[in-house]
Enzyme design. Structure first.
Site, mmCIF file in Angstrom:
data_model
loop_
_atom_site.group_PDB
_atom_site.id
_atom_site.type_symbol
_atom_site.label_atom_id
_atom_site.label_comp_id
_atom_site.label_asym_id
_atom_site.label_seq_id
_atom_site.Cartn_x
_atom_site.Cartn_y
_atom_site.Cartn_z
ATOM 1 N N LYS A 280 0.222 -4.877 -12.297
ATOM 2 C CA LYS A 280 1.002 -6.109 -12.176
ATOM 3 C C LYS A 280 1.747 -6.443 -13.457
ATOM 4 O O LYS A 280 2.861 -6.930 -13.415
ATOM 5 C CB LYS A 280 0.106 -7.284 -11.779
ATOM 6 N N LYS B 222 2.245 0.371 -1.913
ATOM 7 C CA LYS B 222 1.379 -0.391 -1.012
ATOM 8 C C LYS B 222 2.174 -1.370 -0.158
ATOM 9 O O LYS B 222 3.184 -1.893 -0.626
ATOM 10 C CB LYS B 222 0.397 -1.227 -1.852
ATOM 11 N N LYS C 296 2.602 -8.417 0.654
ATOM 12 C CA LYS C 296 3.225 -9.611 1.209
ATOM 13 C C LYS C 296 4.364 -10.093 0.326
ATOM 14 O O LYS C 296 5.180 -10.894 0.733
ATOM 15 C CB LYS C 296 2.192 -10.711 1.466
#
Ligand code: TRP
Length: 332
Positions: free
Chosen positions: A115, A198, A201
Site C-alpha cells: 500500500k 487482486k 473494491k
C-alpha cells in the site's frame, strides 16, 4: 468464540464475499461470533481522509455494510454485531499495544509495503500501525478464533506475537492467544481486466470488479469484457502464469460452486470461453440475487439498523471493559 471484521464500504466485491462474508452464517451456527464493522480501519485509505466529503457519507456506508451482513445471514440476536468506533476500548487498547510493538515489525508487513508503494510520498501513519488496531480488535474479546482472508494472515501472526509478549512481560494470561481460520478463495480472486492484480473494491476501473450490489445485467457485461486469452481452439485449463485470465475465471467459479478446479477443467473440455462465462454469470446470479433482495429490505429500515449497532456496542463494551480492567491490573 470467533471474531471477524470487514472494512465498511458499500461496495463490497465478490472477493470480500468469498473471502469472509459467505462463511459467517455457517460459523454462527457453530460458534459464538463477534462481527465487527471496522470503520476506523477504513479511515486509513488516504483518499477517504483528505478528500472533501459529503455530509453523512460515512454513516451511509456503515449502514450499507451492516445491511449486507444481515443479507448474508448474520443474525444480530445470535452474534454480536457492532461498529468499531462505538466501542472506545479499541482505541484505548490500540495505544497501549503501540507501546509493545516494534517499528521493524510493522515495516515488515506485506500489506504496508504494497500500500505504501502505491501511495507514493504521502502516506499516513495509520497505514503503518493498522495491524495494531487489528490486534486490539481481536485481543479485547478473548476470542479463540479469528476468520480472515489469506492476505490478513500476517497481521494475525503479529497479533499473537504482541499478545504473547505482553503475557510474558507480566507473567500473566492477560490476553487469549487466538488461532487463525484462513479462507483461501477470496484473496486469490483477481481483477477481471488485469488478472495479475487482486480484485479490489478501490480499483478505479469499475469493470475490474464484481460488486455485491451490481445488477445482473451489469455483471453479465463485466464478465463479457473479462480478459481470457487467444488460444484457438479455446483451452479451459488452470495455469496462473500462462493463462491468468482463464485461471481467474476458473478460480471464481470453483469458489462460488465449491467444486475443485480439476473437476471444472474436465467439464469444460472442448467447450468455449463463452460457455465458461455463461456458467459463471448464471452462478453469480443465483448467489447474489437472493442476497440483494434481502439487502434492499434491510437497508430501508435505518432505525432498525442503528438499533442493532447500539445493542451490539453495548454487548461488546461489556466484554471489552473486562479485558481493559485485567490489563490495567498489571500495568498500574
Ligand atoms: N483488516 C481486515 C481486512 O481488511 C479487517 C479487519 C479489521 C479485521 N480488524 C480486524 C479482520 C480484526 C480480522 C480481525 O480484511
Amino acid at each position: 468464540m470467533l471474531f471477524s471484521a470487514v472494512q465498511p464500504s458499500g461496495l463490497l466485491t465478490i472477493a470480500n464475499y468469498l473471502g469472509v462474508l459467505c462463511h459467517w452464517k455457517e460459523m454462527q451456527d457453530s460458534y459464538d461470533c463477534i462481527y465487527c464493522i471496522a470503520d476506523l480501519h477504513a479511515m486509513t485509505a488516504k483518499k477517504k481522509i483528505y478528500k472533501k466529503k459529503n455530509k453523512n457519507e460515512n454513516i451511509k456506508t456503515i449502514l450499507d455494510t451492516l445491511a449486507l451482513y444481515l443479507a448474508c445471514g448474520v443474525d444480530p440476536n445470535e452474534s454480536i454485531v457492532f461498529l468499531q468506533s462505538q466501542v472506545l476500548e479499541h482505541t484505548q487498547l490500540n495505544w497501549i499495544l503501540n507501546c509493545y510493538t516494534n517499528l521493524g515489525e510493522l515495516f515488515r508487513m506485506t500489506q504496508f509495503k504494497v500500500k505504501s508503494k502505491n501511495e507514493n510520498a504521502s502516506i499516513n501513519s495509520g497505514l503503518l500501525t493498522y495491524p495494531i488496531l487489528m490486534a486490539s480488535d481481536i485481543l479485547l474479546y478473548d476470542v479463540d478464533k479469528v476468520l480472515v482472508g489469506e492476505d490478513q494472515k500476517q497481521h494475525i501472526e503479529l497479533t499473537k506475537k504482541i499478545a504473547r509478549r505482553v503475557n510474558g512481560i507480566y507473567s500473566k494470561e492477560i490476553f487469549t492467544i487466538p488461532s487463525v481460520v484462513i479462507t483461501k478463495s477470496g484473496s486469490r480472486i483477481k481483477s477481471l481486466l488485469d488478472p495479475t492484480k487482486k480484485m479490489s473494491k478501490s480499483d478505479f476501473n469499475r469493470n475490474s470488479s464484481i460488486f455485491m450490489l451490481d445488477n445482473i445485467e451489469l455483471i453479465n457485461k463485466k464478465f463479457a469484457k473479462a480478459v481470457t486469452d487467444s488460444e484457438n481452439p479455446a483451452n479451459i485449463s488452470f495455469n496462473k502464469q500462462k493463462k491468468p485470465g482463464v485461471s481467474n475465471l476458473l478460480e471464481i467459479l470453483s469458489a462460488l460452486k465449491n467444486i475443485p478446479i480439476i473437476e471444472l477443467e474436465k467439464f469444460f473440455l472442448n467447450k468455449t470461453y463463452l460457455d465458461l462465462k455463461l456458467m459463471i454469470c448464471q452462478t453469480v446470479k443465483n448467489k447474489l440475487l437472493p442476497i440483494q433482495e434481502k439487502y434492499f429490505l434491510y437497508r430501508k429500515d435505518e432505525e432498525y439498523l442503528k438499533d442493532i449497532l447500539f445493542r451490539g456496542a453495548t454487548k461488546a463494551k461489556k466484554r471489552a471493559k473486562e479485558t481493559i480492567k485485567r490489563l490495567f491490573s498489571v500495568l498500574n
